[in-house]
Design an enzyme around this catalytic site. Structure first.
Site, short mmCIF file in Angstrom:
data_model
loop_
_atom_site.label_atom_id
_atom_site.label_comp_id
_atom_site.label_asym_id
_atom_site.label_seq_id
_atom_site.Cartn_x
_atom_site.Cartn_y
_atom_site.Cartn_z
N LYS A 135 -4.15 -10.26 -7.53
CA LYS A 135 -5.37 -11.23 -7.13
C LYS A 135 -6.62 -10.18 -7.29
O LYS A 135 -6.59 -9.15 -7.45
CB LYS A 135 -5.06 -10.86 -5.39
CG LYS A 135 -4.98 -9.58 -4.97
CD LYS A 135 -5.41 -10.08 -3.26
CE LYS A 135 -5.52 -8.71 -2.98
NZ LYS A 135 -6.04 -7.99 -1.46
N LYS A 140 0.84 -1.26 0.13
CA LYS A 140 -0.32 -0.01 -0.14
C LYS A 140 1.02 1.40 0.28
O LYS A 140 0.12 2.43 -0.33
CB LYS A 140 -1.26 -0.06 1.28
CG LYS A 140 -2.06 -0.66 0.74
CD LYS A 140 -3.65 -0.78 2.35
CE LYS A 140 -4.96 -1.85 1.94
NZ LYS A 140 -5.04 -1.60 2.76
N LYS A 182 -10.59 -4.84 -5.02
CA LYS A 182 -11.63 -3.84 -4.94
C LYS A 182 -11.48 -2.52 -5.99
O LYS A 182 -11.59 -1.92 -6.52
CB LYS A 182 -12.29 -3.02 -4.12
CG LYS A 182 -12.34 -4.10 -2.46
CD LYS A 182 -12.44 -3.35 -1.29
CE LYS A 182 -13.34 -4.52 -0.65
NZ LYS A 182 -12.84 -3.89 0.99
P1 TYM Z 1 -11.09 -6.55 2.84
O1 TYM Z 1 -11.66 -5.37 3.42
O2 TYM Z 1 -9.43 -6.09 1.34
O3 TYM Z 1 -11.63 -7.34 2.47
C1 TYM Z 1 -11.81 -8.01 2.71
C2 TYM Z 1 -12.39 -9.55 3.46
O4 TYM Z 1 -11.92 -10.36 1.80
C3 TYM Z 1 -10.70 -11.10 1.51
N1 TYM Z 1 -10.47 -10.93 0.33
C4 TYM Z 1 -10.45 -11.97 -1.16
N2 TYM Z 1 -9.85 -13.39 -0.89
C5 TYM Z 1 -10.58 -14.19 -1.54
N3 TYM Z 1 -9.64 -13.74 -2.89
C6 TYM Z 1 -9.71 -12.37 -3.11
N4 TYM Z 1 -8.97 -11.71 -4.85
C7 TYM Z 1 -9.30 -11.22 -1.98
N5 TYM Z 1 -9.33 -10.34 -1.76
C8 TYM Z 1 -9.89 -9.85 -0.58
C9 TYM Z 1 -9.55 -10.64 2.55
O5 TYM Z 1 -9.40 -11.79 2.51
C10 TYM Z 1 -11.15 -10.47 3.80
O6 TYM Z 1 -11.15 -11.58 4.25
N6 TYM Z 1 -8.13 -5.91 7.79
C11 TYM Z 1 -9.27 -6.07 6.80
C12 TYM Z 1 -10.73 -5.56 7.18
C13 TYM Z 1 -10.65 -6.26 8.81
C14 TYM Z 1 -10.56 -7.62 9.85
C15 TYM Z 1 -10.09 -7.38 10.82
C16 TYM Z 1 -10.16 -8.61 9.12
C17 TYM Z 1 -10.53 -4.98 9.23
N7 TYM Z 1 -10.63 -5.75 11.23
C18 TYM Z 1 -10.66 -7.90 11.52
C19 TYM Z 1 -10.56 -10.01 9.92
C20 TYM Z 1 -10.18 -9.61 11.21
C21 TYM Z 1 -9.53 -6.17 5.14
O7 TYM Z 1 -8.82 -5.04 5.00
O8 TYM Z 1 -9.97 -7.24 4.11
#
Ligand code: TYM
Length: 327
Positions: A193, A111, A196
């Protein structure tokens, strides 16, 4: 019963990757476990947000997750910024997290490369806020995609360090990462990957995409020149499509290979696109219904925050006392 916690950022479009890697498991786990889910909006401001759009994205993400099947009666579902204990515990944990540990996080490295003009301190300490999210609820399992694995390992290390200094305080959580779907790749560049924030609209499927857009994107998906549907090293595009198809139909690789034996990629891509569109259709319909009922949404997230805070406050109190804050 085991406790499940997970969160997703309301940072715009929620993709098929988010859904298959994480959200689908969130829903399935609700039957068996005590689940608590959140929108991690505090994490979202590590990247600059336009206020009106941020507010709208957050409400839409809330409605979309209900549409995916979160049952807010069963599983408290709240917005992180509305439970102040998250920011409070994050500060404490920051003081038990080493600079070097945060520096090694690959997401931070990625990032800060992507936003070189805004490498803010929040981006750096993002993982200790995430650790606070998880540890406040004494979660056993954290359903996420592969890209969050490193953050969960750091969470365990922070928890273990704190427990070592002050005695048993936090449960050590484990990641719950699906066998298929943990890393859905871009349809245009299957070495990266699905994300978004990808500029190329054809590379990712949004959960709310219209069926015709889903079909167009799958038809244009990058594959290879072998023209044989089979899982093999080097066939990243086909492997990815097989994984997606497997997630939405429950079919195994062998079954998929048999289904498409002797058929070309055209048939394969159309079938995968149709299966995905069909799977997402009811979600889009429910989303439209929820968005017509803002009062209900508001009532839901307020109630979710109340339920979550009861649990979070207990953990935070315990932590403050152990550290030695005057009570
Ligand atoms: P975020 O918002 O980027 O993504 C949400 C969830 O989607 C999964 N993910 C994917 N899985 C498979 N293939 C992909 N291409 C893909 N892109 C995203 C992510 O692994 C995630 O599970 N930091 C976290 C949010 C968060 C969180 C937490 C998660 C904040 N606090 C506590 C678990 C526990 C995040 O930015 O996810």
């Amino acid at each position: 019963r085991k406790v499940i916690f997970s969160a997703i950022q309301p940072s715009g479009t929620i993709t098929l990757g988010n859904y298959l890697g994480a959200l689908k498991n969130w829903i399935e786990l609700q039957d068996e476990y005590e689940c608590i889910y959140a929108l991690a909006d505090l994490h979202t401001i590590t990247v600059r947000q336009e206020p009106a759009k941020f507010r709208r994205n957050t409400l839409e993400a809330y409605a979309l997750l209900l549409a995916c099947g979160i049952d807010p009666q069963e599983s408290p579902f709240f917005i992180q910024s509305q439970v102040p204990e998250h920011a409070q515990l994050a500060w404490v944990l920051n003081c038990y997290t080493q600079f070097g540990e945060l520096q090694r996080m690959t997401q931070f490295k990625d990032k800060s490369q992507k936003h070189p003009d805004n490498i803010n301190a929040g981006l750096f300490t993002y993982p200790s806020l995430m650790a606070a999210d998880i540890l406040l609820y004494q979660a056993d399992l954290v359903p996420v995609g592969v890209d969050q694995k490193q953050h969960i390992e750091l969470t365990r290390n922070i928890a273990d360090r704190f427990n070592g200094l002050y005695g048993q305080t936090f449960k050590l959580p484990e990641g719950y990462i699906p066998e298929t779907g943990a890393k859905i790749m871009s349809l245009q560049d299957p070495a990266r990957k699905m994300s978004k924030s990808d500029e190329n609209v054809n590379s990712s499927i949004a959960v709310l995409d219209r069926p015709e857009d889903i079909m167009r994107k799958f038809k244009r998906a990058v594959t290879d020149s072998e023209a044989c549907v089979r899982r093999a090293p080097g066939k990243d595009g086909v492997n990815n499509l097989m994984g997606i198809y497997s997630c939405v139909t429950g079919r195994t690789d062998e079954e998929i290979e048999a289904e498409f034996a002797g058929k070309g990629y055209g048939d394969f891509k159309t079938t995968v696109g149709e299966a995905v569109a069909e799977h997402l259709r009811p979600i889009r319909e429910k989303f439209d219904d929820y968005m017509k009922n803002k009062d209900y949404l508001e009532q839901c997230y307020a109630e979710g925050a109340r339920k979550a805070e009861v649990i979070a406050r207990k953990t935070l109190r315990k932590v403050m006392k152990k550290v030695g804050f005057l009570q």
